[in-house]
Design an enzyme around this catalytic site. Structure first.
Site, mmCIF file in Angstrom:
data_model
loop_
_atom_site.group_PDB
_atom_site.id
_atom_site.type_symbol
_atom_site.label_atom_id
_atom_site.label_comp_id
_atom_site.label_asym_id
_atom_site.label_seq_id
_atom_site.Cartn_x
_atom_site.Cartn_y
_atom_site.Cartn_z
ATOM 1 N N LYS A 199 0.847 -1.215 0.000
ATOM 2 C CA LYS A 199 0.000 0.000 0.000
ATOM 3 C C LYS A 199 0.871 1.249 0.000
ATOM 4 O O LYS A 199 1.476 1.611 1.006
ATOM 5 C CB LYS A 199 -0.942 0.066 1.209
ATOM 6 C CG LYS A 199 -2.002 1.152 0.962
ATOM 7 C CD LYS A 199 -2.620 1.736 2.200
ATOM 8 C CE LYS A 199 -1.936 2.938 2.766
ATOM 9 N NZ LYS A 199 -1.937 4.171 1.932
ATOM 10 N N GLU A 274 9.450 0.810 11.023
ATOM 11 C CA GLU A 274 10.511 1.808 10.862
ATOM 12 C C GLU A 274 9.816 3.154 10.996
ATOM 13 O O GLU A 274 9.050 3.548 10.121
ATOM 14 C CB GLU A 274 11.164 1.606 9.488
ATOM 15 C CG GLU A 274 12.541 2.201 9.417
ATOM 16 C CD GLU A 274 12.500 3.609 8.879
ATOM 17 O OE1 GLU A 274 12.426 4.538 9.718
ATOM 18 O OE2 GLU A 274 12.538 3.769 7.664
ATOM 19 N N CYS A 308 13.233 10.337 7.811
ATOM 20 C CA CYS A 308 13.080 9.869 9.191
ATOM 21 C C CYS A 308 14.398 9.957 9.960
ATOM 22 O O CYS A 308 14.401 10.163 11.164
ATOM 23 C CB CYS A 308 12.534 8.457 9.205
ATOM 24 S SG CYS A 308 13.384 7.391 8.051
ATOM 25 N N GLU A 405 9.076 15.368 15.922
ATOM 26 C CA GLU A 405 9.534 15.231 14.529
ATOM 27 C C GLU A 405 8.758 16.222 13.670
ATOM 28 O O GLU A 405 7.543 16.147 13.563
ATOM 29 C CB GLU A 405 9.280 13.796 14.045
ATOM 30 C CG GLU A 405 9.874 13.544 12.693
ATOM 31 C CD GLU A 405 9.702 12.105 12.223
ATOM 32 O OE1 GLU A 405 8.587 11.570 12.327
ATOM 33 O OE2 GLU A 405 10.698 11.521 11.740
HETATM 34 P P1 NAP Z 1 1.544 8.075 8.307
HETATM 35 O O1 NAP Z 1 0.106 8.382 8.519
HETATM 36 O O2 NAP Z 1 2.277 7.319 9.328
HETATM 37 O O3 NAP Z 1 1.653 7.351 6.871
HETATM 38 C C1 NAP Z 1 2.460 6.260 6.537
HETATM 39 C C2 NAP Z 1 1.648 5.173 5.842
HETATM 40 O O4 NAP Z 1 0.724 4.582 6.771
HETATM 41 C C3 NAP Z 1 0.786 5.666 4.689
HETATM 42 O O5 NAP Z 1 0.750 4.690 3.677
HETATM 43 C C4 NAP Z 1 -0.553 5.832 5.359
HETATM 44 O O6 NAP Z 1 -1.625 5.871 4.476
HETATM 45 C C5 NAP Z 1 -0.604 4.624 6.252
HETATM 46 N N1 NAP Z 1 -1.578 4.703 7.339
HETATM 47 C C6 NAP Z 1 -2.095 5.824 7.940
HETATM 48 N N2 NAP Z 1 -2.969 5.492 8.904
HETATM 49 C C7 NAP Z 1 -3.039 4.132 8.928
HETATM 50 C C8 NAP Z 1 -3.780 3.185 9.696
HETATM 51 N N3 NAP Z 1 -4.627 3.556 10.644
HETATM 52 N N4 NAP Z 1 -3.577 1.872 9.452
HETATM 53 C C9 NAP Z 1 -2.725 1.466 8.508
HETATM 54 N N5 NAP Z 1 -2.015 2.311 7.728
HETATM 55 C C10 NAP Z 1 -2.160 3.639 7.946
HETATM 56 O O7 NAP Z 1 2.316 9.418 8.054
HETATM 57 P P2 NAP Z 1 1.701 10.806 7.554
HETATM 58 O O8 NAP Z 1 0.366 11.078 8.198
HETATM 59 O O9 NAP Z 1 1.698 10.803 6.083
HETATM 60 O O10 NAP Z 1 2.782 11.826 8.096
HETATM 61 C C11 NAP Z 1 2.680 12.298 9.426
HETATM 62 C C12 NAP Z 1 4.028 12.368 10.080
HETATM 63 O O11 NAP Z 1 4.610 11.073 10.115
HETATM 64 C C13 NAP Z 1 5.062 13.195 9.357
HETATM 65 O O12 NAP Z 1 4.941 14.549 9.633
HETATM 66 C C14 NAP Z 1 6.322 12.609 9.882
HETATM 67 O O13 NAP Z 1 6.649 13.169 11.137
HETATM 68 C C15 NAP Z 1 6.000 11.150 10.046
HETATM 69 N N6 NAP Z 1 6.477 10.327 8.901
HETATM 70 C C16 NAP Z 1 7.553 9.548 9.098
HETATM 71 C C17 NAP Z 1 8.026 8.792 8.039
HETATM 72 C C18 NAP Z 1 9.238 7.922 8.182
HETATM 73 O O14 NAP Z 1 9.879 7.621 7.188
HETATM 74 N N7 NAP Z 1 9.557 7.470 9.365
HETATM 75 C C19 NAP Z 1 7.413 8.832 6.803
HETATM 76 C C20 NAP Z 1 6.272 9.623 6.654
HETATM 77 C C21 NAP Z 1 5.824 10.356 7.721
HETATM 78 P P3 NAP Z 1 -2.121 7.303 3.953
HETATM 79 O O15 NAP Z 1 -1.020 7.867 3.163
HETATM 80 O O16 NAP Z 1 -3.277 7.002 3.105
HETATM 81 O O17 NAP Z 1 -2.443 8.114 5.159
#
Ligand code: NAP
Ligand code: MG
Length: 502
Positions: A199, A274, A308, A405
């Site tokens: 996904k 991760e 990250c 973060e």
């Molecule tokens: P996120 O919600 O953690 O998104 C990562 C992945 O998880 C996406 O594919 C997302 O889908 C999916 N996801 C979201 N809610 C889920 C759920 N309840 N069950 C299963 N999968 C789910 O990250 P974000 O909201 O895009 O970003 C928010 C913050 O996360 C950023 O500001 C940053 O601090 C952090 N982040 C960290 C990393 C890293 O590499 N460690 C990467 C991205 C973001 P959708 O895209 O459809 O929401």
């Protein structure tokens, strides 16, 4: 239903690759059992170019019903299909072919990545896409080298181990390195003979979908890789909860990582996470500052800070603080932000309106907390989600901008007294993904490497990442190690076989 009909010419301004433009114009569907199909609900969502806020394409919005079908296909491919039982040489050949195919389509994939994510083309073309091909190539090499053991059992018995694939793997990835994260997940999973449901993040689905087409063209059997675009709460949670998925691998926020871990308890899926980071990047005054200053700052700004392992807490020794922070700020002021297709721009926009608002919020919080913007401190006026490279000075490690973060081009310069103090402050965080040390004193460098609680420590370099080396977190940065031989452990399980000899 999504409203706008994408105006590809306008949305993809700057893109030149005809294959990338043709791909944008074609329908974007789900890949299930080797076939492309719309979401069962018929729903679609928009994916946006963050550099100009225009709609690039409409994407199928998969949800639980589509995930169920994809899991059935992946289960069938695993239990009855050729993939897990294929000779290792044959499976390796197919994976080498996938790597070569990615190289052949590198220009196209790089443009699609830049359009969807906003990262400068120079990085998507020279870093992301080559690293994607190398990841598949590296794991293609592993296929023929996944060994079991013979164990020193009582001579009247024979005991050996088999390393077998885990089964059906759900892989949920973020938007910061869209295709590279797909490769980190699919590469080792496929090498070990698993089948997958991937996904991509809602913000950046394009390159994963194009990869799906390339995998099919390369001859991957149907059902081995299924791709479900959609949202976290619909498609993502259906994967995390699914009773017939054996393993879930997730990269993203710590908050969602915790939700995934809870959801996986239903059938005790194997989980690897991760998650986020707030890395200390420690500059000792004896460091080669000509190298340390630009590399440490690009450790904050690379990919618009959406990394990250970004080294966002820059620790500078107190007695040289003003002088070194001035150098860091001067470098920051000269980093060019703008159109990701224009040569020379090192920063593009952040990925989405949501992320833009989030980062802007932290710029205000930093000012309210009493930190001083030594460089930047504001968004860039006009269309697109651009933010000035920002260095906050006079930060203490208890401020929100030092603890949370931000995931934007925002660094925090924090003073320290001595080695003990910086080890304490560096480790005083809930995260533990990475850390950087700048010094010419070899003994100090290795002492610090041991003392810092992080999954990766960089000495006199930063953001050095390669499939040969493990990557993953201490503390709330997650668990499990991706890349290197460690990913083979994540995607296999060990079977102990006993035979009585007499
Ligand atoms: P996120 O919600 O953690 O998104 C990562 C992945 O998880 C996406 O594919 C997302 O889908 C999916 N996801 C979201 N809610 C889920 C759920 N309840 N069950 C299963 N999968 C789910 O990250 P974000 O909201 O895009 O970003 C928010 C913050 O996360 C950023 O500001 C940053 O601090 C952090 N982040 C960290 C990393 C890293 O590499 N460690 C990467 C991205 C973001 P959708 O895209 O459809 O929401
Ligand atoms: Mg999200």
């Amino acid at each position: 239903m999504a409203a706008a009909t994408p105006q590809v010419e306008r949305a993809a301004k700057g893109a030149k690759n005809s294959a990338a433009l043709a791909f944008l114009r074609a329908p974007k569907q789900l890949l299930i059992n080797g076939k492309w199909q719309p979401a069962k609900s018929g729903k679609t969502f928009e994916t946006i170019n963050p550099a100009n806020e225009e709609v690039l394409a409409l994407i199928a919005e998969g949800d639980k019903a589509d995930v169920d079908e994809a899991v059935k296909a992946a289960r069938k491919a695993f239990e009855e299909g050729a993939w897990p039982k294929m000779s290792p040489h044959q499976r390796a050949r197919l994976m080498f072919k996938i790597a070569d195919t990615i190289d052949q389509h590198a220009d196209e994939l790089a443009e699609l990545e830049t359009l969807d994510n906003g990262k400068p083309l120079t990085f998507s073309r020279n870093f992301d896409i080559p690293a994607v091909a190398e990841t598949f190539r590296y794991y293609a090499g592993w296929v023929t080298k996944i060994y079991g053991e013979t164990n020193p059992s009582d001579p009247s018995f024979f005991n050996y181990t088999l390393r077998e694939p885990v089964g059906v793997c759900g892989q949920i990835i973020p938007w910061n390195f869209p295709l590279l994260m797909a490769a980190w997940k699919l590469g080792p999973a496929l090498a070990c003979g698993n089948t997958c449901i991937l996904k991509p993040a809602e913000q950046t689905p394009l390159t994963a979908l194009r990869l799906g087409e390339l995998l099919m063209e390369a001859g991957l059997p149907p059902g081995v890789v299924n791709i479900i675009t959609g949202f976290g709460p619909g498609a993502g949670s259906a994967i995390a909860e699914h009773p017939d998925i054996d393993k879930v691998a997730f990269t993203g926020s710590t908050e969602v990582g915790k939700i995934i871990l809870k959801a996986s308890a239903g059938n005790l899926k194997k989980v690897s996470l991760e998650l986020g980071g707030k890395a200390p990047n420690i500059i000792f005054p004896d460091a080669d500052l000509d190298q340390a200053v630009p590399t440490a700052m690009m450790g904050v700004y690379f990919n618009s800070g959406q990394v990250c392992c970004a080294g966002t807490r820059i620790f500078v020794q107190r007695d040289r603080y003003d002088e070194i922070v001035e150098k860091l700020a001067n470098f920051s002021k000269n980093v060019k932000v703008g159109d990701p297709f224009e040569q020379g721009n090192l920063l593009g926009p952040v990925v989405s309106r949501e992320q833009f608002d989030r980062v802007k919020g932290y710029l205000s919080i930093g000012a309210e907390e009493g930190a001083k913007a030594a460089a930047g401190g504001a968004p860039v006026e006009g269309k697109g989600y651009f933010i000035q490279p920002t260095l906050f000075a006079d930060v203490n490690n208890n401020m929100k901008i030092a603890r949370e973060e931000i995931f934007g081009p925002v660094g925090a310069a924090i003073a320290f007294k001595d080695e003990n103090d910086v080890v304490f402050q560096g480790n005083d965080t809930t995260y533990g993904l990475s850390a950087g040390i700048w010094t010419k004193d070899v003994g100090r460098a290795h002492k610090m490497a041991r003392a810092l609680k992080a999954g990766t420590v960089w000495i006199n370099c930063f953001n050095q990442i390669d499939p040969i080396a493990p990557f993953g977190g201490y503390k709330q940065s997650g668990f499990g190690r991706e890349l290197g031989k460690y990913a083979i452990d994540l995607y296999t399980q060990v079977k102990s076989v006993w035979m009585k000899l007499s």
